[in-house]
Write a protein that holds these residues in place. Structure first.
Motif, PDB file in Angstrom:
ATOM      1  N   UNK A  22      31.328  37.964   3.583  1.00 48.29           N
ATOM      2  CA  UNK A  22      31.239  39.404   3.798  1.00 48.29           C
ATOM      3  C   UNK A  22      32.506  39.994   4.399  1.00 48.29           C
ATOM      4  N   UNK A  23      33.199  39.198   5.225  1.00 48.41           N
ATOM      5  CA  UNK A  23      34.388  39.711   5.890  1.00 48.41           C
ATOM      6  C   UNK A  23      35.269  38.542   6.320  1.00 48.41           C
ATOM      7  N   UNK A  24      36.549  38.838   6.515  1.00 45.43           N
ATOM      8  CA  UNK A  24      37.518  37.846   6.969  1.00 45.43           C
ATOM      9  C   UNK A  24      38.326  38.465   8.100  1.00 45.43           C
ATOM     10  N   UNK A 169      44.401  28.878  17.941  1.00 46.45           N
ATOM     11  CA  UNK A 169      45.066  29.987  17.261  1.00 46.45           C
ATOM     12  C   UNK A 169      44.094  30.956  16.593  1.00 46.45           C
ATOM     13  N   UNK A 170      42.804  30.765  16.778  1.00 44.82           N
ATOM     14  CA  UNK A 170      41.851  31.664  16.124  1.00 44.82           C
ATOM     15  C   UNK A 170      42.071  33.109  16.565  1.00 44.82           C
ATOM     16  N   UNK A 171      41.943  34.051  15.618  1.00 44.49           N
ATOM     17  CA  UNK A 171      42.081  35.461  15.990  1.00 44.49           C
ATOM     18  C   UNK A 171      40.898  35.919  16.827  1.00 44.49           C
ATOM     19  N   UNK A 172      41.135  36.918  17.638  1.00 43.57           N
ATOM     20  CA  UNK A 172      40.056  37.498  18.445  1.00 43.57           C
ATOM     21  C   UNK A 172      39.114  38.272  17.522  1.00 43.57           C
ATOM     22  N   UNK A 173      37.849  38.207  17.823  1.00 42.18           N
ATOM     23  CA  UNK A 173      36.869  38.963  17.023  1.00 42.18           C
ATOM     24  C   UNK A 173      36.681  40.358  17.557  1.00 42.18           C
TER      25      UNK A 173
END
Length: 173
Positions: A22-24, A169-173
């Protein structure tokens, strides 16, 4: 807009669950480091350390498997986890030479944990393995610590390591 999805538990044409993406969510530094040439996308060196994303998915069919636990700590704790695992990690994916068959590479050597939080390792990955999980075997079971990013060409296997990106390194949600 095309509908993207994936199949969990896929093995020889069968799967446990089918999902729609649904989203990235990508790290902003990763998106700024992409170069487009026609239909091809190139990751510039300054963006490679951010080659990891969150996907929001919807179960479309089947039974959702339990997710692998995600490492949730700081760099020092991940370094300790590597030492506890004797600098051995695991990777599983669908490489181009076996794209219908999940292959896992167990107890591969972690050769470097770079200051930019990328992982250099000796698992046997190929094109098609990008985005596949990298995990540690712990006393409590598997622990997801990163994803596969890039691999050397087959003819450079003995001279170069594979590159993974840690969950740090995961992006912030």
């Amino acid at each position: 807009m095309p509908v993207y999805g994936f199949k969990a538990g896929f093995h020889q044409g069968e799967y446990q669950a089918k999902y729609q993406v649904l989203d990235q969510v990508f790290h902003p530094a990763f998106k700024r480091g992409l170069q487009y040439k026609g239909n091809d996308v190139y990751i510039l060196p300054q963006a490679a350390e951010y080659d990891i994303a969150w996907l929001k998915v919807k179960l479309v069919e089947g039974v959702a498997p339990a997710p692998m636990p995600l490492f949730k700590g700081e760099r020092a704790a991940l370094e300790l986890a590597f030492k506890t695992a004797n600098m051995q990690l695991n990777q599983g994916g669908f490489a181009e030479d076996h794209d219908q068959l999940l292959t896992a590479h167990l107890a591969c050597s972690l050769t470097q944990f770079r200051p930019n939080n990328t992982l250099f390792h000796r698992c046997d990955t190929l094109s098609g393995d990008s985005g596949s999980p990298i995990w540690l075997t712990t006393d409590h079971g598997p622990l997801l610590i990163g994803v596969q990013s890039s691999a050397p060409d087959w003819f450079n296997r003995q001279q170069a390591d594979n590159v993974g990106v840690s969950v740090l390194q995961l992006p912030a949600l």
